[in-house]
Enzyme design. Structure first.
Site, short mmCIF file in Angstrom:
data_model
loop_
_atom_site.label_atom_id
_atom_site.label_comp_id
_atom_site.label_asym_id
_atom_site.label_seq_id
_atom_site.Cartn_x
_atom_site.Cartn_y
_atom_site.Cartn_z
N THR A 116 0.83 -1.21 0.00
CA THR A 116 0.00 0.00 0.00
C THR A 116 0.86 1.26 0.00
OG1 THR A 116 -1.63 -1.20 1.29
CG2 THR A 116 -1.86 1.18 1.26
N LEU A 121 -1.58 -11.69 -0.57
CA LEU A 121 -2.74 -11.16 0.15
C LEU A 121 -3.79 -12.25 0.34
CD1 LEU A 121 -3.31 -7.64 -1.49
CD2 LEU A 121 -2.03 -8.21 0.58
N GLN A 142 -35.91 -11.10 26.59
CA GLN A 142 -35.94 -11.66 25.23
C GLN A 142 -35.04 -10.89 24.26
OE1 GLN A 142 -40.11 -11.77 24.23
NE2 GLN A 142 -40.50 -13.56 25.47
N LEU A 162 -23.06 -4.81 27.20
CA LEU A 162 -22.23 -4.34 28.32
C LEU A 162 -22.57 -2.89 28.70
CD1 LEU A 162 -18.92 -5.86 26.97
CD2 LEU A 162 -19.97 -6.54 29.10
N GLU A 181 -6.30 -5.54 3.92
CA GLU A 181 -6.29 -6.79 3.12
C GLU A 181 -7.49 -6.85 2.17
OE1 GLU A 181 -4.19 -9.24 2.92
OE2 GLU A 181 -2.78 -8.56 4.43
C1 LIG Z 1 -3.93 -1.02 10.64
C2 LIG Z 1 -3.62 -1.25 9.20
C3 LIG Z 1 -2.58 -2.12 8.84
C4 LIG Z 1 -2.26 -2.30 7.49
N1 LIG Z 1 -1.20 -3.11 7.15
C5 LIG Z 1 -0.77 -3.16 5.85
C6 LIG Z 1 0.44 -3.85 5.51
O1 LIG Z 1 1.08 -4.50 6.36
N2 LIG Z 1 0.88 -3.79 4.22
C7 LIG Z 1 0.20 -3.11 3.27
O2 LIG Z 1 0.67 -3.09 2.12
N3 LIG Z 1 -0.95 -2.43 3.55
C8 LIG Z 1 -1.44 -2.44 4.83
N4 LIG Z 1 -2.60 -1.74 5.16
C9 LIG Z 1 -3.27 -0.99 4.11
C10 LIG Z 1 -4.63 -1.54 3.71
O3 LIG Z 1 -4.49 -2.73 2.98
C11 LIG Z 1 -5.38 -0.44 2.95
O4 LIG Z 1 -5.75 0.54 3.90
C12 LIG Z 1 -6.60 -0.95 2.21
O5 LIG Z 1 -6.22 -1.71 1.08
C13 LIG Z 1 -7.53 0.18 1.74
O6 LIG Z 1 -6.81 1.18 1.11
P1 LIG Z 1 -7.07 2.72 1.53
O7 LIG Z 1 -7.03 2.81 3.02
O8 LIG Z 1 -6.09 3.54 0.76
O9 LIG Z 1 -8.53 3.02 1.06
P2 LIG Z 1 -9.03 3.47 -0.40
O10 LIG Z 1 -8.53 2.48 -1.40
O11 LIG Z 1 -8.72 4.89 -0.61
O12 LIG Z 1 -10.60 3.28 -0.26
C14 LIG Z 1 -11.44 4.27 0.35
C15 LIG Z 1 -12.89 3.79 0.29
O13 LIG Z 1 -13.28 3.67 -1.07
C16 LIG Z 1 -13.76 2.34 -1.31
N5 LIG Z 1 -13.38 1.95 -2.68
C17 LIG Z 1 -12.17 2.00 -3.26
N6 LIG Z 1 -12.22 1.54 -4.52
C18 LIG Z 1 -13.51 1.17 -4.74
C19 LIG Z 1 -14.21 0.62 -5.85
N7 LIG Z 1 -13.59 0.28 -7.00
N8 LIG Z 1 -15.54 0.38 -5.72
C20 LIG Z 1 -16.19 0.67 -4.56
N9 LIG Z 1 -15.58 1.20 -3.47
C21 LIG Z 1 -14.26 1.45 -3.56
C22 LIG Z 1 -13.09 1.48 -0.28
O14 LIG Z 1 -13.84 0.29 -0.04
C23 LIG Z 1 -13.08 2.41 0.92
O15 LIG Z 1 -14.32 2.37 1.59
C24 LIG Z 1 -2.99 -1.62 6.50
C25 LIG Z 1 -4.06 -0.78 6.87
C26 LIG Z 1 -4.38 -0.61 8.20
C27 LIG Z 1 -5.52 0.29 8.57
#
Ligand SMILES: Cc1cc2nc3c(=O)[nH]c(=O)nc-3n(C[C@H](O)[C@H](O)[C@H](O)COP(=O)(O)OP(=O)(O)OC[C@H]3O[C@@H](n4cnc5c(N)ncnc54)[C@H](O)[C@@H]3O)c2cc1C
Length: 331
Positions: free
Chosen positions: A79, A186, A226, A285, A310
């Site tokens: 990323t 992945l 319930q 809770l 992921e």
């Molecule tokens: C705590 C943490 C640990 C991580 N560890 C790693 C790691 O070890 N190595 C690594 O490489 N990465 C890591 N990541 C990165 C992670 O894989 C990315 O955050 C993730 O892939 C989403 O990318 P983004 O945050 O840039 O969101 P974006 O891609 O910018 O997405 C933003 C929003 O748009 C939506 N979106 C995007 N494209 C589309 C589409 N085509 N259609 C519909 N909706 C869409 C997404 O679902 C999301 O809701 C980590 C992230 C976190 C938070």
């Protein structure tokens, strides 16, 4: 405890066990904390797996035993600040130089980033995307901690910066060619996440059940109402279904029959329901549920990250959607 390199053959220091066992281990680690499982996922699926699958014999012999014993810790840099869901847009570049490669670019949100001894880094070359092993301390490579996280606080998250970072030729993963290589890693990690999420859900369910049996309102345990019973039944229902899904995907994986869309379906379903279960448990809770005296809100906050990393929930929807319709809806 032998939790690194669970599926890696014993000749390389691994445990040589099944994917089913790997899944169970991830479930039990995440019953403790998603951050703990994240660390193990990265070490197993995103560092040892790519070295095992795409590395040279020398790379395997050098790194796998050290990573299996935990003497060395790895991280996985795919990323970037501007490329998350669409890693193919990556801007990190590896330029061929005499005897090696020069890396420039930034990787973001990298689990184990600032504690890792070796980073598996994906970069664009003139021949397409390739994987590289970058050792801590290499000139031009720095790792900065991401601070202020409300989620996965037990897990190290970093930014990796490559500024004219030169690495030797033997640090390229020779068999990794194109975006398929990082995506295959992945897939391995997502499999473990599907199991792990159920572990977090089990912890929340058990805590909420115990609390409901002991907390009295209107003269009787709240477990006797319930509406509370319905919440507990829904939790158990989804844990049972998610666990059975894991069992089946685990069996398929051990038979070499698990497809990436099976794993997307499991990751998508299980993390979604684990998050719902954590929120529902937190509501049982009530006020006590907002404090760290109970574990539920910690799992709930952690699962927000698990929902995103992921492959976000949305991206897994699109992966499964494409597999059943034959039409990609990513762009
Ligand atoms: C705590 C943490 C640990 C991580 N560890 C790693 C790691 O070890 N190595 C690594 O490489 N990465 C890591 N990541 C990165 C992670 O894989 C990315 O955050 C993730 O892939 C989403 O990318 P983004 O945050 O840039 O969101 P974006 O891609 O910018 O997405 C933003 C929003 O748009 C939506 N979106 C995007 N494209 C589309 C589409 N085509 N259609 C519909 N909706 C869409 C997404 O679902 C999301 O809701 C980590 C992230 C976190 C938070």
């Amino acid at each position: 405890m032998g939790l690194f390199g669970i599926t890696i053959p014993e000749e390389y220091g691994g445990a040589g066990m099944s994917y089913f066992i790997y899944g169970l281990a991830m479930q039990e680690l995440e019953r403790g904390d998603s951050g703990l499982r994240s660390m193990a996922s990265v070490q197993n699926s995103l560092v040892m797996y790519p070295i095992f699958r795409y590395g040279s014999e020398e790379q395997k012999k050098k790194w796998l035993p050290l990573l299996a014993s935990g003497e060395k810790i790895g991280c996985y840099g795919l990323t970037e600040p501007d490329h998350g869901s669409d890693p193919g847009g990556m801007e990190t570049k590896a330029e061929k130089i005499n005897g090696g490669w020069r890396l420039n670019g930034t990787k973001m949100w990298i689990t184990n980033g600032t504690i890792a001894d070796v980073a598996v880094v994906w970069a664009k070359t003139e021949q397409g995307i390739r994987g590289f092993l970058v050792e801590k301390g290499t000139p031009g490579f720095t790792a900065n901690k991401v601070k202020g996280k409300f989620s996965l606080r037990a897990s190290d998250t970093g930014e990796l910066v490559f500024d004219d970072c030169e690495i030797p030729e033997e640090n390229q993963l020779p068999l990794a060619q194109g975006l398929r290589a990082p995506l295959s890693c992945l897939n391995e990690a997502r499999y473990g996440i599907a199991w792990g999420a159920m572990g977090a859900a089990m912890a929340c369910y058990e805590e909420a059940l115990d609390y409901a049996k002991n907390r009295k309102q209107f003269g009787k345990p709240i477990a006797g109402f319930q509406l509370v019973q319905e919440k507990l039944v829904e939790m158990l229902n989804e844990i049972t279904k998610g666990t059975l899904l894991n069992f089946q995907v685990g069996r398929l994986k051990d038979q070499g029959k698990a497809k990436f869309y099976h794993i997307s379906l499991a990751k998508r379903n299980n993390v979604f329901h684990a998050l719902q279960i954590a929120r529902s448990a937190r509501s049982i809770l009530a006020a006590n549920g907002i404090t760290d005296e109970y574990q539920t809100i910690r799992h709930m906050m952690n699962l927000e990250s698990v929902f995103t990393y992921e492959g976000t929930h949305d991206i897994h929807t699109l992966i499964v959607g494409e597999s059943i319709t034959g039409i990609g809806a990513f762009r």
